[in-house]
Design an enzyme around this catalytic site. Structure first.
Site, short mmCIF file in Angstrom:
data_model
loop_
_atom_site.label_atom_id
_atom_site.label_comp_id
_atom_site.label_asym_id
_atom_site.label_seq_id
_atom_site.Cartn_x
_atom_site.Cartn_y
_atom_site.Cartn_z
N HIS A 137 0.83 -1.21 0.00
CA HIS A 137 0.00 0.00 0.00
C HIS A 137 0.87 1.26 0.00
O HIS A 137 0.70 2.15 -0.86
CB HIS A 137 -0.91 -0.02 1.23
CG HIS A 137 -1.83 1.16 1.35
ND1 HIS A 137 -3.14 1.11 0.90
CD2 HIS A 137 -1.65 2.41 1.85
CE1 HIS A 137 -3.71 2.29 1.14
NE2 HIS A 137 -2.82 3.09 1.71
N GLU A 138 1.78 1.36 0.94
CA GLU A 138 2.59 2.59 1.06
C GLU A 138 3.56 2.73 -0.11
O GLU A 138 3.82 3.84 -0.56
CB GLU A 138 3.33 2.62 2.41
CG GLU A 138 2.42 2.62 3.64
CD GLU A 138 1.34 3.71 3.65
OE1 GLU A 138 1.47 4.70 2.89
OE2 GLU A 138 0.37 3.57 4.41
N HIS A 180 1.64 4.28 -2.84
CA HIS A 180 1.56 5.74 -2.68
C HIS A 180 2.88 6.39 -3.09
O HIS A 180 2.88 7.42 -3.75
CB HIS A 180 1.30 6.11 -1.22
CG HIS A 180 -0.13 5.99 -0.80
ND1 HIS A 180 -1.18 6.43 -1.57
CD2 HIS A 180 -0.68 5.51 0.35
CE1 HIS A 180 -2.32 6.22 -0.91
NE2 HIS A 180 -2.04 5.65 0.25
N CYS A 205 -7.90 3.22 -3.47
CA CYS A 205 -8.79 2.47 -4.35
C CYS A 205 -10.07 2.17 -3.58
O CYS A 205 -10.04 1.96 -2.36
CB CYS A 205 -8.09 1.18 -4.76
SG CYS A 205 -9.06 0.14 -5.86
N CYS A 243 -8.54 -4.56 -2.55
CA CYS A 243 -7.28 -4.10 -3.17
C CYS A 243 -6.31 -3.58 -2.12
O CYS A 243 -6.71 -2.96 -1.14
CB CYS A 243 -7.61 -3.00 -4.17
SG CYS A 243 -6.15 -2.21 -4.89
N CYS A 280 -5.43 -4.45 -7.23
CA CYS A 280 -6.47 -4.91 -8.13
C CYS A 280 -6.00 -4.67 -9.57
O CYS A 280 -4.96 -4.02 -9.78
CB CYS A 280 -7.78 -4.17 -7.86
SG CYS A 280 -7.74 -2.44 -8.37
N CYS A 282 -5.31 -0.89 -10.35
CA CYS A 282 -4.15 -0.33 -9.65
C CYS A 282 -2.87 -0.97 -10.19
O CYS A 282 -1.83 -0.31 -10.27
CB CYS A 282 -4.27 -0.53 -8.15
SG CYS A 282 -5.58 0.47 -7.42
ZN LIG Z 1 -3.11 5.09 1.95
ZN LIG Z 2 -7.17 -1.03 -6.64
#
Ligand SMILES: [Zn+2]
Ligand SMILES: [Zn+2]
Length: 176
Positions: free
Chosen positions: A130-131, A134, A141, A146, A165, A168
């Protein structure tokens, strides 16, 4: 953006870091290496909150490592916060190509449950993906499964997967 450097803040088990590196290589398709450890004194913790201010930690990381050759991913046991956030599982800065993930609230023990190394690893991997997303410029999302879904509780983290997903994934490929 040719590599990921994983920066352990203080003591993080090396087998955890190498497993994390392998999983990130598989997802992002560029090398992930563990960098030297950054020692951060507990005196930096905000004693009233028992937490560390994210910007303080981020400034230390940026000062100690150049991010020219890729993305930095710092892993810490410190419980993090920033203005407007009671706590953070992690955070990222696209300009600085920096991602930070805290293991503090990913540990089952934090919720009064038995320690579970595998669960901790899976949660950590999700937050790292996730990070890093970013840090590469991806936004949140709306797909709750996701990895780019914005989880605000451990239930939401457990409900998502450690992959992007399809959409992304496409966006991240365009930025590699
Ligand atoms: Zn975030
Ligand atoms: Zn996504």
């Amino acid at each position: 953006m040719s590599r990921i450097r994983i920066v352990p803040i203080n003591a993080i088990p090396s087998d955890f870091l190498s497993r994390l590196g392998l999983c990130l290589e598989e997802r992002f398709l560029f090398p992930a290496q563990t960098a030297r450890t950054l020692s951060v004194s507990h005196s930096v913790v905000n004693t009233q909150r028992g937490q560390m201010f994210l910007s303080t930690l981020a400034a230390k990381i940026v000062r100690a490592y150049s991010s020219e050759a890729g993305l930095l991913l710092a892993i810490t046991d410190f419980d993090l916060y920033k203005t407007g956030h009671r706590f953070l599982f992690g955070d990222a800065d696209q300009q600085q190509r920096l991602a930070v993930v805290s293991l503090h609230r990913l540990r089952p023990e934090f919720y009064g449950e038995d320690s579970d190394a595998n669960l901790l690893f899976q949660r950590s991997l999700k937050e790292c993906v996730h990070e890093l997303g970013h840090a590469m410029g991806l936004k949140h999302c709306f797909n709750a499964r996701c990895a780019m879904y914005d989880s605000n509780s451990i239930f939401e983290t457990d409900n998502k997967v450690a992959h992007f997903c399809e959409l992304c994934e496409k966006r991240s490929r365009a930025r590699r």
